[in-house]
Design a protein around this motif. Structure first.
Motif, PDB file in Angstrom:
ATOM      1  N   ILE A 313       0.856  -1.190   0.000  1.00 32.81           N
ATOM      2  CA  ILE A 313       0.000   0.000   0.000  1.00 32.81           C
ATOM      3  C   ILE A 313       0.894   1.243   0.000  1.00 32.81           C
ATOM      4  O   ILE A 313       1.751   1.401   0.874  1.00 32.81           O
ATOM      5  CB  ILE A 313      -0.934   0.052   1.225  1.00 32.81           C
ATOM      6  N   TRP A 315       0.842   4.966   0.545  1.00 31.12           N
ATOM      7  CA  TRP A 315       0.016   6.021   1.133  1.00 31.12           C
ATOM      8  C   TRP A 315       0.574   7.368   0.700  1.00 31.12           C
ATOM      9  O   TRP A 315       1.762   7.633   0.845  1.00 31.12           O
ATOM     10  CB  TRP A 315       0.041   5.917   2.665  1.00 31.12           C
ATOM     11  N   ASP A 319      -6.398  10.609  -3.295  1.00 29.27           N
ATOM     12  CA  ASP A 319      -7.335   9.509  -3.037  1.00 29.27           C
ATOM     13  C   ASP A 319      -7.004   8.233  -3.789  1.00 29.27           C
ATOM     14  O   ASP A 319      -7.661   7.203  -3.598  1.00 29.27           O
ATOM     15  CB  ASP A 319      -8.761   9.948  -3.420  1.00 29.27           C
ATOM     16  N   GLY A 320      -6.044   8.289  -4.674  1.00 34.08           N
ATOM     17  CA  GLY A 320      -5.675   7.121  -5.461  1.00 34.08           C
ATOM     18  C   GLY A 320      -5.088   7.604  -6.768  1.00 34.08           C
ATOM     19  O   GLY A 320      -4.670   8.766  -6.860  1.00 34.08           O
ATOM     20  N   ARG A 334     -11.305   9.557  -9.159  1.00 32.07           N
ATOM     21  CA  ARG A 334     -10.460   8.430  -8.749  1.00 32.07           C
ATOM     22  C   ARG A 334     -10.735   7.232  -9.651  1.00 32.07           C
ATOM     23  O   ARG A 334     -11.887   6.958  -9.989  1.00 32.07           O
ATOM     24  CB  ARG A 334     -10.778   8.059  -7.290  1.00 32.07           C
ATOM     25  N   TRP A 370      -1.772  -0.884  -3.846  1.00 31.30           N
ATOM     26  CA  TRP A 370      -2.840   0.087  -3.609  1.00 31.30           C
ATOM     27  C   TRP A 370      -2.242   1.470  -3.466  1.00 31.30           C
ATOM     28  O   TRP A 370      -1.151   1.635  -2.909  1.00 31.30           O
ATOM     29  CB  TRP A 370      -3.574  -0.226  -2.306  1.00 31.30           C
ATOM     30  N   ARG A 372      -3.375   4.879  -1.620  1.00 29.51           N
ATOM     31  CA  ARG A 372      -4.410   5.360  -0.709  1.00 29.51           C
ATOM     32  C   ARG A 372      -4.000   6.684  -0.074  1.00 29.51           C
ATOM     33  O   ARG A 372      -2.826   7.067  -0.100  1.00 29.51           O
ATOM     34  CB  ARG A 372      -4.693   4.290   0.364  1.00 29.51           C
ATOM     35  N   ASN A 373      -4.994   7.336   0.501  1.00 24.92           N
ATOM     36  CA  ASN A 373      -4.776   8.684   1.018  1.00 24.92           C
ATOM     37  C   ASN A 373      -4.555   8.666   2.536  1.00 24.92           C
ATOM     38  O   ASN A 373      -5.454   8.318   3.302  1.00 24.92           O
ATOM     39  CB  ASN A 373      -6.005   9.547   0.671  1.00 24.92           C
ATOM     40  N   PRO A 377      -7.968   8.001   5.225  1.00 21.53           N
ATOM     41  CA  PRO A 377      -7.724   6.554   5.139  1.00 21.53           C
ATOM     42  C   PRO A 377      -8.987   5.724   4.992  1.00 21.53           C
ATOM     43  O   PRO A 377      -8.915   4.552   4.636  1.00 21.53           O
ATOM     44  CB  PRO A 377      -7.015   6.232   6.465  1.00 21.53           C
ATOM     45  N   ARG A 379     -11.156   6.188   2.744  1.00 20.04           N
ATOM     46  CA  ARG A 379     -11.492   6.078   1.310  1.00 20.04           C
ATOM     47  C   ARG A 379     -10.779   4.868   0.705  1.00 20.04           C
ATOM     48  O   ARG A 379      -9.700   4.485   1.151  1.00 20.04           O
ATOM     49  CB  ARG A 379     -11.099   7.360   0.578  1.00 20.04           C
ATOM     50  N   GLY A 381      -9.271   4.093  -2.237  1.00 19.90           N
ATOM     51  CA  GLY A 381      -8.030   4.134  -3.004  1.00 19.90           C
ATOM     52  C   GLY A 381      -8.141   3.466  -4.358  1.00 19.90           C
ATOM     53  O   GLY A 381      -9.226   3.134  -4.822  1.00 19.90           O
TER      54      GLY A 381
END
Ligand code: ADP
Ligand code: ASP
Ligand code: MG
Length: 563
Positions: A313, A315, A319-320, A334, A370, A372-373, A377, A379, A381
């Motif tokens: 992941i 980060w 958002d992705g 996204r 992934w 992700r934000n 977190p 959301r 992603g």
């Protein structure tokens, strides 16, 4: 179940080598065998209980029940055979560790994730720190030690502020202060050495620029411990073995796998979260290398592949993977799922949400990635998967490289010049200029090359030298440079299956009076890229984003030609 650990374990600050030497000089095995590593025994707080033996009783078994277990991939590295929980690599970029409040969010994400899976954390330097380190390296070579001292002071204050905000235990604070002090002394020595010889070698540049991550990893490990999560900082020079290509080192995966199994797995078995420096590696001889700017994403997948994790992941502050860089176009969307190829193509053409090499280590194993934000977190992603979803096809995302330059080698006389193409590309290779896009007419009247602005001047000079004779005899009319262009790319698998993409693009740009200078469609059929004037880049992205309805709810490209 995680293995039991004794309480009162020595709490050390910093990396396995226990000295800043290990950050720049590589692996200090003798020391690491005598002193305990930078192990952080978490103090249990709130709902999260971790598996640490207390002085007055047996080890507490985690009271945090996982809400959602990942399905571990079936094929597992043998070395991980006895580990029951899924294993994730979680990488946090510069913005995610940008200050104390960001790091608190990171700690919370790790704490939550570590309830349901084993986690290996990879961290970048705090946002802007690597730039500053590169700057002090350059200033040292120039001889400006005043600037060096000023920037070092800024960096020291920035990291001190984080330590003050996040580390409450006096012992921990003392340890982290000592560690940071060692690292800053190390930077200082390297800068003085550079100043003395007035030469900045690539090796020294790597040693200096790698130190941002060396500061963040112990800080994050200490912050985790402060919140009750047992953790240990690891300098990636201990585990990521690379080629000696400074500034763009490549991992040697077999050795990296061995080192990861020996160094990282035992920590996981003890319920300790390893916090590894991104961006950094070391040669087999222990000389520190870096993987290239933005390279912590690459570190994450290198470690992911070496440990055969269930997922990686990344980060970040978005958002992705979005339909286009949100800084450039409004109304972006996204993308829930994207293929390795599409993501790689986006990264290649400048989408800095991923380092261009990020997908390489996982291609064979098919590990999902992934995006992700950190700041949202909850959301979902974007999932990056080996293959494209069955309803995929058509333009999925756009991207752009703003700092590009267009070089044209051309003129009617070129027809008589032997092997123009071969000589052109040999020349660009000799000056290490990566050609991002090229096109030429079938009569070879004009060859257009697009390179990054940073290498444009030296490429033009080299081409003029190469074709000097031909220029003198006017066979080649010109080698010219347009320094103000951008590349825009449309990305999506199976674009060939959707007719009219080029026609629609031309139509959309024409309506807005935007001009395409050159165009190239990769044989991968996964991207179509074209060159526009830099001043038109944003407008071009906006027009194509709208034309392909990428921002709308139903964004699949209609397969009809609308010319
Ligand atoms: P980190 O510090 O997490 O490594 P980066 O700045 O390297 O973050 O990458 C994240 C940035 O990438 C975003 O803030 C965004 O502006 C940019 N970006 C470019 N293209 C895209 C895209 N297609 N989707 C999402 N973000 C993108
Ligand atoms: N700190 C490094 C850089 O700024 C690596 C990274 O952030 O990914 O390039
Ligand atoms: Mg990045």
């Amino acid at each position: 179940m995680r293995s039991k650990r004794r309480s009162g374990q020595s709490i050390e600050t910093g990396f396995g080598g226990s000295s800043a030497d290990s950050c720049i000089g590589g692996i200090d095995r003798s020391r690491s065998s005598v002193e305990p590593f930078a192990r952080r025994v978490g103090r249990s707080r709130g709902a999260c209980r971790i598996n640490i033996q207390t002085p007055d009783g047996p080890a507490r078994v985690s009271e945090c029940h996982s809400e959602r277990f990942l399905q571990p991939r079936r094929v597992r590295a043998q070395a991980r055979g006895d580990m029951k929980k899924p294993l994730r690599v979680m990488k946090f970029g510069g913005t995610s560790v940008g200050d104390a409040s960001c790091i608190s969010k990171v700690v919370e994400i790790i704490r939550t994730a570590s309830r349901e899976s084993d986690v290996v954390v990879v961290v970048s330097a705090m946002s802007g720190v690597t730039n500053k380190l590169v700057e002090i390296a350059t200033e040292s070579e120039k001889g400006d030690l005043k600037s060096v001292a000023r920037i070092l002071e800024e960096l020291r204050r920035q990291h001190d502020a984080v330590a003050s905000a996040l580390i409450h235990s006096a012992t921990e604070r003392k340890c982290i202060d000592r560690k940071m002090q060692e690292i800053f002394q190390q930077v200082d020595s390297l800068c003085r050495g550079t100043h003395l010889v007035r030469e900045l070698t690539l090796r020294t540049r790597d040693s200096i620029s790698s130190l941002g991550e060396c500061l963040t990893a112990p800080l994050v490990a200490a912050a985790l411990a402060d919140c009750g999560v047992a953790s240990e900082a690891i300098n990636a020079s201990e585990v990521v073995v690379t080629s000696s290509c400074h500034g763009a080192a490549e991992p040697l995966m077999d050795l990296t796998r061995e080192r990861c199994n020996a160094r990282v797995l035992p920590l996981l078995r003890q319920g300790i979260v390893p916090v590894v420096t991104g961006f950094i590696g070391a040669t087999v001889d222990g000389v520190v290398t870096t993987l290239g700017r933005n390279g912590s994403d690459y570190s994450a997948t290198i470690l992911g592949a070496a440990l055969d994790v269930d997922e990686v992941i990344i980060w970040s502050d978005v958002d992705g993977v979005m339909t286009v860089d949100p800084r450039l176009v409004t109304g972006v969307r996204r993308i829930p799922e994207i293929s390795y190829r599409e993501a790689a193509e986006l990264a290649y053409f400048g989408a800095n949400v991923l380092h261009p090499k990020t997908l390489r280590p996982v291609i064979q194993s098919g590990i999902p990635i992934w995006i992700r934000n950190t700041f949202a977190p909850e959301r979902p992603g974007t999932k990056i998967t080996p293959t494209v979803s069955p309803n995929g096809g058509g333009v999925k995302a756009l991207t752009a490289i703003a700092d590009a330059a267009l070089i044209t080698v051309g003129g009617p006389g070129m027809l008589g010049v032997p092997d123009v193409l071969g000589r052109t590309f040999k020349t660009t290779a000799a000056v290490q200029a990566n050609v991002l896009l090229s096109s030429h007419s079938s009569s070879q009247n004009d060859i257009c090359l697009v390179v990054l602005s940073a290498v444009a001047e030296r490429t033009v000079e080299a081409l003029r030298r190469e074709f000097a004779q031909d220029l003198a005899h006017e066979k080649v009319e010109h080698v010219t440079l347009d320094p103000n262009v951008a590349i825009v790319a449309l990305v999506g698998e199976n674009m060939s299956g959707v007719s009219g993409i080029v026609a629609r693009t031309f139509g959309a740009l024409d309506r807005d009076n935007l001009n395409i200078i050159a165009i190239a469609q990769g044989s991968s059929e996964c991207s179509i890229s074209f060159v526009v004037a830099r001043k038109d880049m944003k407008a071009t992205l906006a027009a194509t984003h709208q034309e392909f309805r990428l921002g709308a709810t139903h964004s699949l490209t209609p397969p009809a030609v609308i010319a």
